[in-house]
Scaffold this motif. Structure first.
Motif, PDB file in Angstrom:
ATOM      1  N   MET A  36       0.912  -1.210  -0.001  1.00  6.38           N
ATOM      2  CA  MET A  36      -0.108   0.131  -0.027  1.00  6.38           C
ATOM      3  C   MET A  36       1.102   1.142  -0.107  1.00  6.38           C
ATOM      4  SD  MET A  36      -1.230  -0.142   3.925  1.00  6.38           S
ATOM      5  CE  MET A  36      -1.132  -2.143   3.909  1.00  6.38           C
ATOM      6  N   ASN A  37       0.400   2.431  -0.173  1.00  7.79           N
ATOM      7  CA  ASN A  37       1.234   3.536  -0.065  1.00  7.79           C
ATOM      8  C   ASN A  37       0.924   4.062   1.358  1.00  7.79           C
ATOM      9  OD1 ASN A  37      -1.307   5.131   0.178  1.00  7.79           O
ATOM     10  ND2 ASN A  37      -1.442   5.748  -1.800  1.00  7.79           N
ATOM     11  N   SER A  38       1.943   5.262   1.506  1.00  6.45           N
ATOM     12  CA  SER A  38       1.929   5.890   2.763  1.00  6.45           C
ATOM     13  C   SER A  38       0.714   6.390   3.419  1.00  6.45           C
ATOM     14  CB  SER A  38       3.096   7.029   2.859  1.00  6.45           C
ATOM     15  OG  SER A  38       4.273   6.361   2.526  1.00  6.45           O
ATOM     16  N   ALA A  39      -0.180   6.739   2.502  1.00  5.78           N
ATOM     17  CA  ALA A  39      -1.502   7.624   3.006  1.00  5.78           C
ATOM     18  C   ALA A  39      -2.330   6.320   3.627  1.00  5.78           C
ATOM     19  CB  ALA A  39      -2.016   8.434   1.878  1.00  5.78           C
ATOM     20  N   THR A  40      -2.517   5.407   2.958  1.00  5.80           N
ATOM     21  CA  THR A  40      -3.119   4.172   3.279  1.00  5.80           C
ATOM     22  C   THR A  40      -2.589   3.601   4.612  1.00  5.80           C
ATOM     23  OG1 THR A  40      -3.693   3.762   0.947  1.00  5.80           O
ATOM     24  CG2 THR A  40      -4.274   1.853   2.726  1.00  5.80           C
ATOM     25  N   LEU A  41      -1.386   3.439   4.513  1.00  9.80           N
ATOM     26  CA  LEU A  41      -0.636   2.889   5.734  1.00  9.80           C
ATOM     27  C   LEU A  41      -0.933   3.798   6.806  1.00  9.80           C
ATOM     28  CD1 LEU A  41       1.083   0.733   7.156  1.00  9.80           C
ATOM     29  CD2 LEU A  41       3.195   2.262   6.486  1.00  9.80           C
ATOM     30  N   ALA A  42      -1.208   5.192   6.748  1.00 12.52           N
ATOM     31  CA  ALA A  42      -1.188   6.021   8.006  1.00 12.52           C
ATOM     32  C   ALA A  42      -2.620   5.521   8.602  1.00 12.52           C
ATOM     33  CB  ALA A  42      -1.128   7.382   7.452  1.00 12.52           C
ATOM     34  N   SER A  43      -3.469   5.507   7.626  1.00  6.97           N
ATOM     35  CA  SER A  43      -4.843   4.989   8.272  1.00  6.97           C
ATOM     36  C   SER A  43      -5.014   3.908   8.788  1.00  6.97           C
ATOM     37  CB  SER A  43      -6.008   5.288   7.122  1.00  6.97           C
ATOM     38  OG  SER A  43      -5.920   4.320   6.177  1.00  6.97           O
ATOM     39  N   LEU A  44      -4.148   2.663   8.239  1.00 11.56           N
ATOM     40  CA  LEU A  44      -4.152   1.681   9.133  1.00 11.56           C
ATOM     41  C   LEU A  44      -3.565   1.566  10.268  1.00 11.56           C
ATOM     42  CD1 LEU A  44      -3.880  -1.020   6.047  1.00 11.56           C
ATOM     43  CD2 LEU A  44      -6.051  -0.304   7.082  1.00 11.56           C
ATOM     44  N   VAL A  45      -2.650   2.251  10.526  1.00  8.78           N
ATOM     45  CA  VAL A  45      -1.824   2.347  11.748  1.00  8.78           C
ATOM     46  C   VAL A  45      -2.750   2.714  12.666  1.00  8.78           C
ATOM     47  CG1 VAL A  45      -0.190   3.644  12.951  1.00  8.78           C
ATOM     48  CG2 VAL A  45       0.365   3.036  10.710  1.00  8.78           C
ATOM     49  N   LYS A  46      -3.808   3.282  12.891  1.00  2.76           N
ATOM     50  CA  LYS A  46      -4.779   3.677  13.864  1.00  2.76           C
ATOM     51  C   LYS A  46      -5.730   2.588  14.104  1.00  2.76           C
ATOM     52  CE  LYS A  46      -4.350   8.203  11.761  1.00  2.76           C
ATOM     53  NZ  LYS A  46      -4.857   9.026  10.848  1.00  2.76           N
ATOM     54  N   ILE A  47      -5.867   1.603  13.525  1.00  4.99           N
ATOM     55  CA  ILE A  47      -7.017   0.506  13.489  1.00  4.99           C
ATOM     56  C   ILE A  47      -6.735  -0.331  14.840  1.00  4.99           C
ATOM     57  CG2 ILE A  47      -8.133  -1.223  12.279  1.00  4.99           C
ATOM     58  CD1 ILE A  47      -7.931   0.069   9.975  1.00  4.99           C
ATOM     59  N   ASP A  49      -8.040  -4.294  17.054  1.00  5.12           N
ATOM     60  CA  ASP A  49      -8.889  -5.174  16.776  1.00  5.12           C
ATOM     61  C   ASP A  49      -9.908  -5.253  17.947  1.00  5.12           C
ATOM     62  OD1 ASP A  49      -7.604  -5.875  19.175  1.00  5.12           O
ATOM     63  OD2 ASP A  49      -6.188  -7.576  18.399  1.00  5.12           O
ATOM     64  N   ALA A  50     -10.817  -6.103  18.272  1.00  9.61           N
ATOM     65  CA  ALA A  50     -11.785  -6.302  19.065  1.00  9.61           C
ATOM     66  C   ALA A  50     -11.250  -6.230  20.340  1.00  9.61           C
ATOM     67  CB  ALA A  50     -12.426  -7.474  18.767  1.00  9.61           C
ATOM     68  N   ASN A  51      -9.808  -6.456  20.712  1.00 10.19           N
ATOM     69  CA  ASN A  51      -9.629  -6.467  22.044  1.00 10.19           C
ATOM     70  C   ASN A  51      -8.942  -5.090  22.393  1.00 10.19           C
ATOM     71  OD1 ASN A  51      -9.890  -9.210  22.660  1.00 10.19           O
ATOM     72  ND2 ASN A  51      -8.311  -9.936  21.426  1.00 10.19           N
ATOM     73  N   GLY A  52      -8.889  -4.277  21.325  1.00 10.85           N
ATOM     74  CA  GLY A  52      -8.052  -2.823  21.614  1.00 10.85           C
ATOM     75  C   GLY A  52      -6.692  -2.839  21.242  1.00 10.85           C
ATOM     76  N   ALA A  53      -6.172  -3.811  20.785  1.00 17.07           N
ATOM     77  CA  ALA A  53      -4.706  -3.847  20.232  1.00 17.07           C
ATOM     78  C   ALA A  53      -4.780  -3.251  18.843  1.00 17.07           C
ATOM     79  CB  ALA A  53      -4.180  -5.220  20.230  1.00 17.07           C
ATOM     80  N   TYR A  54      -3.846  -2.624  18.614  1.00 17.81           N
ATOM     81  CA  TYR A  54      -3.262  -2.130  17.165  1.00 17.81           C
ATOM     82  C   TYR A  54      -3.042  -3.359  16.405  1.00 17.81           C
ATOM     83  CZ  TYR A  54      -3.587   2.729  18.962  1.00 17.81           C
ATOM     84  OH  TYR A  54      -3.992   3.775  19.421  1.00 17.81           O
ATOM     85  N   ILE A  55      -3.367  -3.286  15.034  1.00 16.60           N
ATOM     86  CA  ILE A  55      -3.258  -4.530  14.162  1.00 16.60           C
ATOM     87  C   ILE A  55      -1.593  -4.043  13.445  1.00 16.60           C
ATOM     88  CG2 ILE A  55      -5.559  -4.818  13.849  1.00 16.60           C
ATOM     89  CD1 ILE A  55      -4.955  -3.568  10.937  1.00 16.60           C
ATOM     90  N   TYR A  56      -1.307  -2.811  13.781  1.00 17.79           N
ATOM     91  CA  TYR A  56       0.180  -2.418  12.995  1.00 17.79           C
ATOM     92  C   TYR A  56       1.341  -2.688  14.117  1.00 17.79           C
ATOM     93  CZ  TYR A  56       3.678   0.726  11.182  1.00 17.79           C
ATOM     94  OH  TYR A  56       4.676   1.106  10.860  1.00 17.79           O
ATOM     95  N   THR A  57       2.286  -2.979  13.930  1.00 15.32           N
ATOM     96  CA  THR A  57       3.239  -3.431  14.599  1.00 15.32           C
ATOM     97  C   THR A  57       4.603  -2.611  13.946  1.00 15.32           C
ATOM     98  OG1 THR A  57       2.594  -5.458  15.456  1.00 15.32           O
ATOM     99  CG2 THR A  57       4.885  -4.791  16.102  1.00 15.32           C
ATOM    100  N   PRO A  58       5.037  -1.764  14.292  1.00 17.13           N
ATOM    101  CA  PRO A  58       6.294  -0.754  13.754  1.00 17.13           C
ATOM    102  C   PRO A  58       7.526  -1.583  13.936  1.00 17.13           C
ATOM    103  CG  PRO A  58       5.832   0.229  15.922  1.00 17.13           C
ATOM    104  CD  PRO A  58       4.597  -0.930  15.587  1.00 17.13           C
ATOM    105  N   ASP A  66       8.069  -3.426   9.128  1.00 17.16           N
ATOM    106  CA  ASP A  66       6.801  -3.048   9.821  1.00 17.16           C
ATOM    107  C   ASP A  66       5.752  -4.486   9.670  1.00 17.16           C
ATOM    108  OD1 ASP A  66       7.744  -0.747  10.227  1.00 17.16           O
ATOM    109  OD2 ASP A  66       6.554   0.188   8.971  1.00 17.16           O
ATOM    110  N   THR A  67       4.644  -4.570  10.455  1.00 14.77           N
ATOM    111  CA  THR A  67       3.810  -5.748  10.200  1.00 14.77           C
ATOM    112  C   THR A  67       2.446  -5.154  10.634  1.00 14.77           C
ATOM    113  OG1 THR A  67       4.013  -6.590  12.417  1.00 14.77           O
ATOM    114  CG2 THR A  67       5.485  -7.508  10.770  1.00 14.77           C
ATOM    115  N   ILE A  68       1.422  -5.894   9.715  1.00 16.16           N
ATOM    116  CA  ILE A  68       0.008  -5.685  10.030  1.00 16.16           C
ATOM    117  C   ILE A  68      -0.364  -7.380  10.055  1.00 16.16           C
ATOM    118  CG2 ILE A  68      -2.091  -5.195   8.996  1.00 16.16           C
ATOM    119  CD1 ILE A  68      -0.842  -2.556   8.069  1.00 16.16           C
ATOM    120  N   LEU A  69      -1.082  -7.482  11.330  1.00 14.17           N
ATOM    121  CA  LEU A  69      -1.333  -8.908  11.429  1.00 14.17           C
ATOM    122  C   LEU A  69      -0.307  -9.893  11.477  1.00 14.17           C
ATOM    123  CD1 LEU A  69      -4.925  -8.704  10.116  1.00 14.17           C
ATOM    124  CD2 LEU A  69      -4.251  -8.299  12.328  1.00 14.17           C
ATOM    125  N   GLY A  70       0.958  -9.423  11.587  1.00 13.03           N
ATOM    126  CA  GLY A  70       2.125 -10.519  11.684  1.00 13.03           C
ATOM    127  C   GLY A  70       2.645 -10.600  10.398  1.00 13.03           C
TER     128      GLY A  70
END
Length: 144
Positions: A36-47, A49-58, A66-70
């Motif tokens: 994805m591009n940087s703008a899309t990644l910036a929006s995903l960084v804020k998401i 999961d149901a437990n309140g943990a961020y899906i993005y790991t820097p 960087d990882t999203i959901l591992g």
């Protein structure tokens, strides 16, 4: 995978990312990456999961991405922004989904005449690419 919304990632973007991840067969998921591009990644960084943990790991070091959901995240600025009708996020095994053809050798043209006292060199290399296995990658499409 459809976003469920006409112009954004939908009411629950976490679910869309999970659908995208598991929309690819398990054999392709092992080496899969999000693109994805940087703008899309910036929006995903804020998401979260149901437990309140961020899906993005820097990344914690230069050796780790960087990882999203591992899964690894590749930032490619040529990917479209989140907008109606766009495919802003891709997931899959890029090495199996796309073939880059690289012809051996470089052609070189020497021009000593155009600008006296100087020699102009023009080099060209032929490369190309084509989709190889469409099952190896899935795209998130922004639409209802």
């Amino acid at each position: 995978v459809k976003s469920g919304a006409a112009a954004n990632l939908g009411a629950n973007p976490h679910d869309r990312i999970v659908d995208l991840l598991y929309g690819v067969k398990s054999g392709y998921r092992a080496n899969g990456s999000f693109v994805m591009n940087s703008a899309t990644l910036a929006s995903l960084v804020k998401i979260k999961d149901a437990n309140g943990a961020y899906i993005y790991t820097p990344a914690i070091s230069a050796d780790v991405s960087d990882t999203i959901l591992g899964k690894r995240v590749a930032t490619v600025e040529a990917m479209p922004d989140v907008a109606a009708g766009a495919n802003p996020i891709a997931f899959g095994d890029l090495s199996r989904a796309y073939l880059i053809a690289d012809r051996v050798g470089i052609s070189l043209i020497v021009d000593p005449f155009t600008n006296p006292g100087f020699v102009k060199f023009t080099a060209a290399k032929r490369v190309g690419g084509t989709p190889r296995d469409d099952a190896a990658m899935k795209l998130l499409r922004i639409e209802a």
